[in-house]
Design a protein around this motif. Structure first.
Motif, PDB file in Angstrom:
ATOM      1  N   GLY A 226       3.347 -21.531  12.614  1.00 44.69           N
ATOM      2  CA  GLY A 226       4.126 -20.121  12.866  1.00 44.69           C
ATOM      3  C   GLY A 226       4.916 -19.821  13.871  1.00 44.69           C
ATOM      4  O   GLY A 226       4.418 -20.163  15.002  1.00 44.69           O
ATOM      5  N   MET A 227       6.218 -19.568  13.811  1.00 41.11           N
ATOM      6  CA  MET A 227       7.247 -19.524  14.641  1.00 41.11           C
ATOM      7  C   MET A 227       7.621 -17.914  15.170  1.00 41.11           C
ATOM      8  O   MET A 227       8.417 -17.528  16.164  1.00 41.11           O
ATOM      9  N   GLY A 228       6.707 -17.090  14.557  1.00 38.85           N
ATOM     10  CA  GLY A 228       6.903 -15.685  15.092  1.00 38.85           C
ATOM     11  C   GLY A 228       6.339 -14.737  13.865  1.00 38.85           C
ATOM     12  O   GLY A 228       5.851 -15.527  12.844  1.00 38.85           O
ATOM     13  N   ALA A 229       6.321 -13.627  14.189  1.00 42.49           N
ATOM     14  CA  ALA A 229       5.545 -12.655  13.310  1.00 42.49           C
ATOM     15  C   ALA A 229       5.871 -11.185  13.890  1.00 42.49           C
ATOM     16  O   ALA A 229       6.324 -10.842  14.759  1.00 42.49           O
ATOM     17  N   TYR A 230       5.719 -10.280  12.798  1.00 43.26           N
ATOM     18  CA  TYR A 230       6.061  -8.889  13.134  1.00 43.26           C
ATOM     19  C   TYR A 230       4.962  -7.911  12.326  1.00 43.26           C
ATOM     20  O   TYR A 230       4.218  -8.389  11.219  1.00 43.26           O
ATOM     21  N   SER A 231       4.864  -6.810  12.704  1.00 40.89           N
ATOM     22  CA  SER A 231       3.722  -5.989  12.037  1.00 40.89           C
ATOM     23  C   SER A 231       4.342  -4.201  12.252  1.00 40.89           C
ATOM     24  O   SER A 231       5.009  -4.120  13.424  1.00 40.89           O
ATOM     25  N   PRO A 232       4.598  -3.630  11.420  1.00 43.36           N
ATOM     26  CA  PRO A 232       3.916  -3.699  10.131  1.00 43.36           C
ATOM     27  C   PRO A 232       4.905  -4.708   9.210  1.00 43.36           C
ATOM     28  O   PRO A 232       6.003  -4.949   9.746  1.00 43.36           O
ATOM     29  N   ALA A 233       4.458  -5.271   8.145  1.00 40.01           N
ATOM     30  CA  ALA A 233       5.199  -5.873   7.207  1.00 40.01           C
ATOM     31  C   ALA A 233       5.566  -5.091   5.905  1.00 40.01           C
ATOM     32  O   ALA A 233       4.585  -4.650   4.970  1.00 40.01           O
ATOM     33  N   PRO A 234       6.734  -4.843   6.011  1.00 38.41           N
ATOM     34  CA  PRO A 234       7.175  -3.789   4.909  1.00 38.41           C
ATOM     35  C   PRO A 234       6.723  -4.224   3.351  1.00 38.41           C
ATOM     36  O   PRO A 234       6.675  -3.759   2.469  1.00 38.41           O
ATOM     37  N   VAL A 235       6.727  -5.703   3.374  1.00 40.17           N
ATOM     38  CA  VAL A 235       6.491  -6.314   2.043  1.00 40.17           C
ATOM     39  C   VAL A 235       4.818  -5.763   1.416  1.00 40.17           C
ATOM     40  O   VAL A 235       4.938  -5.859   0.150  1.00 40.17           O
ATOM     41  N   MET A 236       4.132  -5.661   2.381  1.00 43.74           N
ATOM     42  CA  MET A 236       2.759  -5.073   1.888  1.00 43.74           C
ATOM     43  C   MET A 236       2.847  -3.639   1.680  1.00 43.74           C
ATOM     44  O   MET A 236       2.397  -2.950   2.480  1.00 43.74           O
ATOM     45  N   THR A 237       3.098  -3.398   0.423  1.00 41.55           N
ATOM     46  CA  THR A 237       3.072  -1.855   0.051  1.00 41.55           C
ATOM     47  C   THR A 237       1.713  -1.351   0.004  1.00 41.55           C
ATOM     48  O   THR A 237       0.769  -2.148  -0.168  1.00 41.55           O
ATOM     49  N   GLU A 238       1.342  -0.072  -0.241  1.00 37.07           N
ATOM     50  CA  GLU A 238       0.205   0.441  -0.440  1.00 37.07           C
ATOM     51  C   GLU A 238      -0.321  -0.136  -1.659  1.00 37.07           C
ATOM     52  O   GLU A 238      -1.723  -0.314  -1.653  1.00 37.07           O
ATOM     53  N   ALA A 239       0.360  -0.350  -2.827  1.00 40.16           N
ATOM     54  CA  ALA A 239      -0.324  -0.826  -3.958  1.00 40.16           C
ATOM     55  C   ALA A 239      -0.825  -2.327  -3.662  1.00 40.16           C
ATOM     56  O   ALA A 239      -1.861  -2.527  -4.440  1.00 40.16           O
ATOM     57  N   LEU A 240       0.076  -3.198  -3.041  1.00 41.24           N
ATOM     58  CA  LEU A 240      -0.490  -4.303  -2.979  1.00 41.24           C
ATOM     59  C   LEU A 240      -1.605  -4.614  -1.960  1.00 41.24           C
ATOM     60  O   LEU A 240      -2.610  -5.292  -2.265  1.00 41.24           O
TER      61      LEU A 240
END
Ligand code: AMP
Length: 425
Positions: A226-240
């Protein structure tokens, strides 16, 4: 409370930082730790593989609670041995850690409980595995069953590549982890991660986070830790997120409890968002690294009671509060990583970098030598920043990176590009 933390990476530095900030913490030790963790905790000179020595240390120092960071000691049964000795510990038992320690175990659990995952077969010999690959065709994915430090998965573009991967794994380079092979269907879509804190029966979702696995900008080059990360992740929608909880985490907890090995700890689901919904790629049984670093920066609640409640089976009405800010981390790695790299190069400018507004630096692979900080690993530093927007957090993190003088290291320059593109759109 006296707390002992097990591990030595950026994940453990972030955990140490958060645990040290808890009003519940009297003394905090870490084993084996690193030069950054030494600023938050006392380093305990312990061989973590020697469970009897860890237990003796806990008794001698009146340790009330042990937090295990990495998967290897979990799979080796450290939590079981501590608990058997009457010492409370956070993390899954050896049996529950099979969710990460055996890919075949997890695939069978998915099949038996209707949890969506790629079609697969398990093999204990090369010839039948190759016959299956030829029948299925490429692309296809070949995996060593056990823990292989992220190197046991081959996404094969051709049948020949898949056959070579099967030979490589059965050839013994992974030891016992390669005694069995899982061959599975290639999934297409965007990869998403979901994290839940579990107490054996109940689970509460953690904030979303996404990492960058490939070594170079544009998500190119070989896979890394892992070379980096961020939060929140917009790809993780409420439905997902709802689907991740209802269709994956909760059925997994029910299945583990039913087989007599309830899962306590952090369940980290790596999934593919496909055209037909989420499918499980793999489970990890601990915080992701570097995802943990950005989660700890956004966690407003005290971490210690949350970990205790998970251990005690008391998460049912537990609640965690998160900052609305974005947190982002840039991993600085030794030149050559994930291939071979040199150790011992000197890192300067860390104090200047840490002075940038909103910046926190977690160490992943460092040691103090003659008053200097030197690199001792592949992934060496996590330069993290928080800010109200992705763009500002990224600007702060790279401003800090630019103050670090370390010719022996490199980083990606495009962390969170997907989130940034979404924001800009
Ligand atoms: P794992 O260690 O199982 O997470 O696999 C490492 C990486 O290989 C994942 O993050 C994916 O990028 C890729 N991968 C694993 N399984 C599959 C699959 N069935 N289809 C497509 N890509 C996969």
């Amino acid at each position: 409370m006296n707390i002992l933390l097990i591990g030595s990476g950026g994940r453990e530095h972030a955990l140490a930082w958060k645990i040290a900030a808890s009003p519940l913490t009297d003394r905090l030790w870490c084993a084996p730790g690193n030069a950054g963790i030494a600023q938050e905790a006392e380093i305990a000179a312990l061989d973590v593989e020697n469970h009897a020595a860890v237990i003796a240390f806990c008794r001698e120092n009146k340790v009330d609670f042990v937090v295990v960071g990495p998967e290897a000691p979990m799979v080796a049964g450290l939590v079981d041995d501590l608990e058997a000795a009457g010492i409370r510990a956070f993390g899954p038992s050896r049996q529950a850690a099979r969710l990460e320690g055996s890919k075949g175990f997890t695939k069978d659990l998915c099949r038996d409980n209707g949890i969506p995952t790629a079609a697969y077969e398990r093999f204990s010999a090369a010839e039948p595995a190759k016959a299956y690959v030829r029948a299925q065709g490429a692309p296809i994915v070949v995996k060593a069953d056990g823990l292989a430090a992220g190197k046991g998965v081959v996404v094969a573009e051709t049948v020949a590549e898949a056959e070579a991967a099967i030979d490589m794994i059965f050839g013994g380079s992974f030891g016992a982890a390669g005694a069995e092979v899982v061959v599975e269907e290639f999934l297409t879509g965007e990869e998403v991660s979901f994290f839940a804190l579990c107490d054996g029966e109940n689970a509460i979702p953690l904030a979303s986070a996404q990492d960058h696995k490939r070594v170079f900008d544009g998500d190119k080059g070989p896979n890394t830790g892992g070379m980096g990360a961020y939060s929140p992740a917009p790809v993780m929608t409420e439905a997902l997120a709802r689907s991740a909880m209802d269709d994956f985490v909760l059925p997994t907890l029910r299945a583990m409890k039913a087989m007599g090995s309830p899962f306590k700890g952090v369940l980290f689901a790596g999934m593919m968002a496909t055209d037909s919904g989420l499918k499980l790629i793999e489970y990890n049984v601990r915080f992701g690294d570097p995802e943990c670093q950005v989660l700890m920066l956004r966690l407003k609640s005290d971490l210690v009671p949350a970990l205790m409640a998970a251990r005690d089976g008391q998460l049912k009405s537990f609640d965690l509060r998160w900052s609305d800010d974005v947190a982002l981390t840039v991993v600085m790695a030794s030149n050559g990583y994930p291939g071979s790299y040199e150790k011992g190069s000197v890192i300067e400018g860390l104090d200047e970098a840490a002075a940038v507004e909103g910046v926190e630096i977690f160490h992943a692979g460092t040691a103090a030598r003659d008053g200097a900080i030197v690199a001792t690993g592949g992934r060496v530093l996590n330069v993290c920043a928080t800010a109200p927007t992705v763009a500002e957090a990224r600007h702060r993190a790279y401003a800090a990176v630019d103050r670090i003088r370390w010719p022996g290291g490199f980083c990606r320059r495009d962390i969170a590009w997907r989130a940034l593109a979404r924001d800009e759109a």
